[in-house]
Design a protein around this motif. Structure first.
Motif, PDB file in Angstrom:
ATOM      1  N   ASP A 103      63.260  83.374  25.458  1.00 51.29           N
ATOM      2  CA  ASP A 103      64.103  82.738  24.237  1.00 51.29           C
ATOM      3  C   ASP A 103      65.460  83.119  24.302  1.00 51.29           C
ATOM      4  OD1 ASP A 103      65.046  81.908  22.148  1.00 51.29           O
ATOM      5  OD2 ASP A 103      63.268  81.848  20.855  1.00 51.29           O
ATOM      6  N   GLY A 104      66.451  82.296  24.923  1.00 54.39           N
ATOM      7  CA  GLY A 104      67.893  82.712  24.887  1.00 54.39           C
ATOM      8  C   GLY A 104      68.356  83.117  23.822  1.00 54.39           C
ATOM      9  N   ARG A 105      68.438  82.076  22.872  1.00 51.35           N
ATOM     10  CA  ARG A 105      68.844  82.437  21.326  1.00 51.35           C
ATOM     11  C   ARG A 105      68.619  83.687  21.137  1.00 51.35           C
ATOM     12  NH1 ARG A 105      70.374  77.417  17.772  1.00 51.35           N
ATOM     13  NH2 ARG A 105      70.289  79.276  16.206  1.00 51.35           N
ATOM     14  N   GLU A 121      67.627  86.130  30.712  1.00 53.35           N
ATOM     15  CA  GLU A 121      67.127  84.986  30.278  1.00 53.35           C
ATOM     16  C   GLU A 121      66.836  83.711  31.183  1.00 53.35           C
ATOM     17  OE1 GLU A 121      64.427  83.553  28.762  1.00 53.35           O
ATOM     18  OE2 GLU A 121      63.846  85.215  27.850  1.00 53.35           O
ATOM     19  N   ILE A 122      66.137  82.852  30.869  1.00 50.29           N
ATOM     20  CA  ILE A 122      66.239  81.463  31.520  1.00 50.29           C
ATOM     21  C   ILE A 122      67.462  80.718  30.525  1.00 50.29           C
ATOM     22  CG2 ILE A 122      64.962  79.503  32.689  1.00 50.29           C
ATOM     23  CD1 ILE A 122      64.058  82.360  33.418  1.00 50.29           C
ATOM     24  N   PHE A 123      68.205  80.449  30.953  1.00 54.19           N
ATOM     25  CA  PHE A 123      69.353  79.626  30.357  1.00 54.19           C
ATOM     26  C   PHE A 123      69.646  78.365  30.801  1.00 54.19           C
ATOM     27  CE2 PHE A 123      70.592  84.080  29.491  1.00 54.19           C
ATOM     28  CZ  PHE A 123      70.732  84.185  27.974  1.00 54.19           C
ATOM     29  N   THR A 124      69.232  78.024  32.184  1.00 56.55           N
ATOM     30  CA  THR A 124      69.551  76.785  32.627  1.00 56.55           C
ATOM     31  C   THR A 124      68.201  76.343  33.330  1.00 56.55           C
ATOM     32  OG1 THR A 124      70.052  77.691  34.619  1.00 56.55           O
ATOM     33  CG2 THR A 124      71.856  77.446  33.164  1.00 56.55           C
ATOM     34  N   GLY A 125      68.258  74.601  33.375  1.00 55.23           N
ATOM     35  CA  GLY A 125      67.164  74.105  34.211  1.00 55.23           C
ATOM     36  C   GLY A 125      65.957  73.522  33.395  1.00 55.23           C
ATOM     37  N   VAL A 126      65.180  72.952  34.050  1.00 51.32           N
ATOM     38  CA  VAL A 126      64.124  72.280  33.344  1.00 51.32           C
ATOM     39  C   VAL A 126      62.924  72.554  34.521  1.00 51.32           C
ATOM     40  CG1 VAL A 126      62.736  70.106  32.463  1.00 51.32           C
ATOM     41  CG2 VAL A 126      65.124  70.356  32.447  1.00 51.32           C
ATOM     42  N   TYR A 127      61.693  73.082  33.804  1.00 52.12           N
ATOM     43  CA  TYR A 127      60.658  73.557  34.876  1.00 52.12           C
ATOM     44  C   TYR A 127      59.369  73.162  34.278  1.00 52.12           C
ATOM     45  CZ  TYR A 127      64.570  76.722  35.670  1.00 52.12           C
ATOM     46  OH  TYR A 127      65.793  77.256  35.913  1.00 52.12           O
ATOM     47  N   ALA A 128      58.269  72.952  35.163  1.00 55.25           N
ATOM     48  CA  ALA A 128      57.032  72.782  34.958  1.00 55.25           C
ATOM     49  C   ALA A 128      56.459  74.314  35.122  1.00 55.25           C
ATOM     50  CB  ALA A 128      56.269  72.153  35.807  1.00 55.25           C
ATOM     51  N   SER A 129      56.065  74.770  33.974  1.00 59.92           N
ATOM     52  CA  SER A 129      55.326  76.210  33.975  1.00 59.92           C
ATOM     53  C   SER A 129      54.103  76.496  33.278  1.00 59.92           C
ATOM     54  CB  SER A 129      56.456  77.047  32.970  1.00 59.92           C
ATOM     55  OG  SER A 129      56.008  77.074  31.615  1.00 59.92           O
ATOM     56  N   VAL A 138      71.626  75.221  27.542  1.00 60.67           N
ATOM     57  CA  VAL A 138      72.776  76.252  27.868  1.00 60.67           C
ATOM     58  C   VAL A 138      73.863  75.978  27.020  1.00 60.67           C
ATOM     59  CG1 VAL A 138      73.765  75.281  30.125  1.00 60.67           C
ATOM     60  CG2 VAL A 138      73.779  77.789  29.580  1.00 60.67           C
ATOM     61  N   GLY A 139      74.344  74.837  26.903  1.00 58.18           N
ATOM     62  CA  GLY A 139      75.607  74.508  26.119  1.00 58.18           C
ATOM     63  C   GLY A 139      75.401  75.059  24.735  1.00 58.18           C
ATOM     64  N   GLU A 140      74.287  74.677  24.037  1.00 54.20           N
ATOM     65  CA  GLU A 140      73.769  75.094  22.586  1.00 54.20           C
ATOM     66  C   GLU A 140      74.015  76.614  22.553  1.00 54.20           C
ATOM     67  OE1 GLU A 140      72.075  76.312  19.413  1.00 54.20           O
ATOM     68  OE2 GLU A 140      71.098  76.624  21.128  1.00 54.20           O
ATOM     69  N   VAL A 141      73.158  77.251  23.654  1.00 54.50           N
ATOM     70  CA  VAL A 141      72.989  78.859  23.492  1.00 54.50           C
ATOM     71  C   VAL A 141      74.420  79.419  23.712  1.00 54.50           C
ATOM     72  CG1 VAL A 141      72.185  80.770  24.993  1.00 54.50           C
ATOM     73  CG2 VAL A 141      70.822  78.803  24.368  1.00 54.50           C
ATOM     74  N   ALA A 142      75.340  78.825  24.734  1.00 55.84           N
ATOM     75  CA  ALA A 142      76.509  79.344  24.735  1.00 55.84           C
ATOM     76  C   ALA A 142      77.411  79.213  23.382  1.00 55.84           C
ATOM     77  CB  ALA A 142      77.445  78.668  25.892  1.00 55.84           C
ATOM     78  N   ILE A 175      71.453  74.856  43.514  1.00 55.41           N
ATOM     79  CA  ILE A 175      71.251  75.068  41.969  1.00 55.41           C
ATOM     80  C   ILE A 175      72.237  76.455  41.597  1.00 55.41           C
ATOM     81  CG2 ILE A 175      69.609  76.354  40.564  1.00 55.41           C
ATOM     82  CD1 ILE A 175      67.408  74.738  42.083  1.00 55.41           C
ATOM     83  N   THR A 176      72.304  77.398  42.575  1.00 50.23           N
ATOM     84  CA  THR A 176      73.043  78.453  42.409  1.00 50.23           C
ATOM     85  C   THR A 176      74.559  78.089  42.110  1.00 50.23           C
ATOM     86  OG1 THR A 176      71.769  79.902  43.610  1.00 50.23           O
ATOM     87  CG2 THR A 176      74.010  80.765  43.288  1.00 50.23           C
ATOM     88  N   ARG A 177      75.034  77.277  43.294  1.00 50.91           N
ATOM     89  CA  ARG A 177      76.615  76.951  42.966  1.00 50.91           C
ATOM     90  C   ARG A 177      76.989  76.257  41.706  1.00 50.91           C
ATOM     91  NH1 ARG A 177      76.032  76.091  49.001  1.00 50.91           N
ATOM     92  NH2 ARG A 177      75.157  73.939  48.320  1.00 50.91           N
ATOM     93  N   THR A 178      76.051  74.903  41.446  1.00 51.84           N
ATOM     94  CA  THR A 178      76.399  74.483  40.265  1.00 51.84           C
ATOM     95  C   THR A 178      76.239  75.178  38.951  1.00 51.84           C
ATOM     96  OG1 THR A 178      74.098  73.554  40.206  1.00 51.84           O
ATOM     97  CG2 THR A 178      75.798  72.337  41.214  1.00 51.84           C
ATOM     98  N   THR A 179      75.234  76.328  38.998  1.00 54.07           N
ATOM     99  CA  THR A 179      75.097  77.094  37.704  1.00 54.07           C
ATOM    100  C   THR A 179      76.345  77.919  37.529  1.00 54.07           C
ATOM    101  OG1 THR A 179      72.426  77.453  38.086  1.00 54.07           O
ATOM    102  CG2 THR A 179      73.491  78.980  36.730  1.00 54.07           C
ATOM    103  N   VAL A 180      76.753  78.528  38.570  1.00 58.28           N
ATOM    104  CA  VAL A 180      78.174  79.295  38.461  1.00 58.28           C
ATOM    105  C   VAL A 180      79.380  78.302  38.045  1.00 58.28           C
ATOM    106  CG1 VAL A 180      79.745  80.444  39.932  1.00 58.28           C
ATOM    107  CG2 VAL A 180      77.254  81.052  40.288  1.00 58.28           C
ATOM    108  N   PHE A 181      79.343  77.301  38.599  1.00 58.48           N
ATOM    109  CA  PHE A 181      80.459  76.465  38.409  1.00 58.48           C
ATOM    110  C   PHE A 181      80.378  76.056  36.879  1.00 58.48           C
ATOM    111  CE2 PHE A 181      82.546  72.410  37.735  1.00 58.48           C
ATOM    112  CZ  PHE A 181      83.946  72.551  38.356  1.00 58.48           C
ATOM    113  N   ALA A 182      79.157  75.398  36.493  1.00 57.41           N
ATOM    114  CA  ALA A 182      79.087  74.789  35.000  1.00 57.41           C
ATOM    115  C   ALA A 182      78.753  75.544  34.019  1.00 57.41           C
ATOM    116  CB  ALA A 182      78.208  73.748  35.264  1.00 57.41           C
ATOM    117  N   THR A 183      78.224  76.791  34.078  1.00 61.71           N
ATOM    118  CA  THR A 183      77.677  77.629  32.918  1.00 61.71           C
ATOM    119  C   THR A 183      78.399  79.038  32.853  1.00 61.71           C
ATOM    120  OG1 THR A 183      75.660  78.314  34.173  1.00 61.71           O
ATOM    121  CG2 THR A 183      75.683  76.245  33.252  1.00 61.71           C
ATOM    122  N   ALA A 184      79.199  79.430  33.924  1.00 61.95           N
ATOM    123  CA  ALA A 184      79.729  80.604  34.154  1.00 61.95           C
ATOM    124  C   ALA A 184      78.901  81.951  33.819  1.00 61.95           C
ATOM    125  CB  ALA A 184      80.906  80.648  33.292  1.00 61.95           C
ATOM    126  N   PRO A 185      77.593  82.291  34.318  1.00 62.40           N
ATOM    127  CA  PRO A 185      76.905  83.211  34.171  1.00 62.40           C
ATOM    128  C   PRO A 185      77.499  84.532  34.525  1.00 62.40           C
ATOM    129  CG  PRO A 185      76.032  82.550  36.135  1.00 62.40           C
ATOM    130  CD  PRO A 185      77.288  81.355  35.542  1.00 62.40           C
TER     131      PRO A 185
END
Length: 273
Positions: A103-105, A121-129, A138-142, A175-185
């Motif tokens: 739970d990121g929040r 935490e897991i802040f990005t993506g959609v998974y079958a788990s 991630v936008g809401e969490v940010a 996934i790494t490149r877009t995560t870095v660009f779009a969400t600034a971890p």
């Protein structure tokens, strides 16, 4: 050499963050209500002594025994963790972070409440788990992080989550490149299948190559015999299972095992000077 947030928070290159796994909490299926919260605090304090006495660079406190995990935790989880951390604070002598699985929040809330300097935490993506369909926002969490005054809390994104598979047909580098660009971890964690499972070296190298200036942490499976090899690629390591008696997930941390791995890590780091 340029100073990074890792230098500022940890004070060393290639830090080793030790996991401090809390016993099952109120509301968890494995909670020992007869022993109560005091038993959780006592075990945590004993393990904290072993980890810090063995020379770790930081600790991260998590509800690792809250199995099976929720992707949106009940309030009692973070509330209880805040009480436990509050009791441990006088004994914590190294930088510390928190992780409320999954739970990121709640992790950010707990960090703000306890003064923790980072979360994972897991802040990005959609998974079958194993815990069902796992969606993130991630936008809401940010925005939540900004609202609660958590701008200074460093966020470590695990982009290879345990017990789960990314649903989109995308390779790890993209996934790494877009995560870095779009969400600034602030950092990226790379994991194996479960806690203690080896992190694939090729996956770690792929993420490191694609992450640019964003620090990359090897998140599972680090041992005394491979810590130098893993840190030759990664910017830091998160270690939990290896520090425990006999290297078993269910056991408590043991100072001698901490000293063994940290000795190997410090020997490797000395070569970087």
């Amino acid at each position: 050499m340029t100073t990074t947030w890792i230098d500022e928070v940890f004070g060393v290159r290639k830090p080793v963050i030790a996991m401090l796994h809390l016993s099952a909490l109120p509301g968890d299926p494995g909670y020992d209500s007869a022993a109560g919260i005091s038993a959780i605090v006592n075990r945590a304090r004993t393990e904290l002594e072993a980890l810090q006495g063995g020379g770790v660079d930081a600790v991260m406190i998590s509800n690792e025994f809250s199995l099976p995990y929720l992707t949106k935790t009940e309030p009692i989880t973070a509330i209880t963790m805040a009480r436990i951390i509050g009791e441990l604070l006088p004994d914590i002598s190294v930088p510390y972070g928190v992780n409320v699985l999954w739970d990121g929040r709640a992790s950010i809330d707990l960090a703000v409440a306890t003064g923790a300097q980072f979360v994972r935490e897991i802040f990005t993506g959609v998974y079958a788990s194993d815990f069902g369909l796992w969606d993130t926002n991630v936008g809401e969490v940010a925005r939540h992080r900004a609202r609660v005054g958590g701008a200074g809390v460093k966020l470590l994104f695990n982009i290879v989550p345990e017990s789960a598979k990314y649903l989109a047909d995308r390779d790890l580098a993209s996934i790494t490149r877009t995560t870095v660009f779009a969400t600034a971890p602030d950092g990226i964690c790379v994991s194996g299948a479960t806690a203690g499972a080896p992190t694939d070296t090729d996956a770690l190298r792929t993420v490191k190559s694609a992450a640019g200036d964003t620090p990359v942490f090897v998140n599972t499976g680090v041992k005394a015999e491979n810590v130098a090899a893993q840190l030759s690629i990664a910017d830091g390591a998160v270690v939990g299972t290896y520090f425990k008696k006999d290297g078993l997930f269910a056991n408590a941390a043991e100072k001698s095992r901490v000293e063994e791995l940290m000795g190997a890590a410090k020997e490797f780091r000395a070569q970087l000077a």
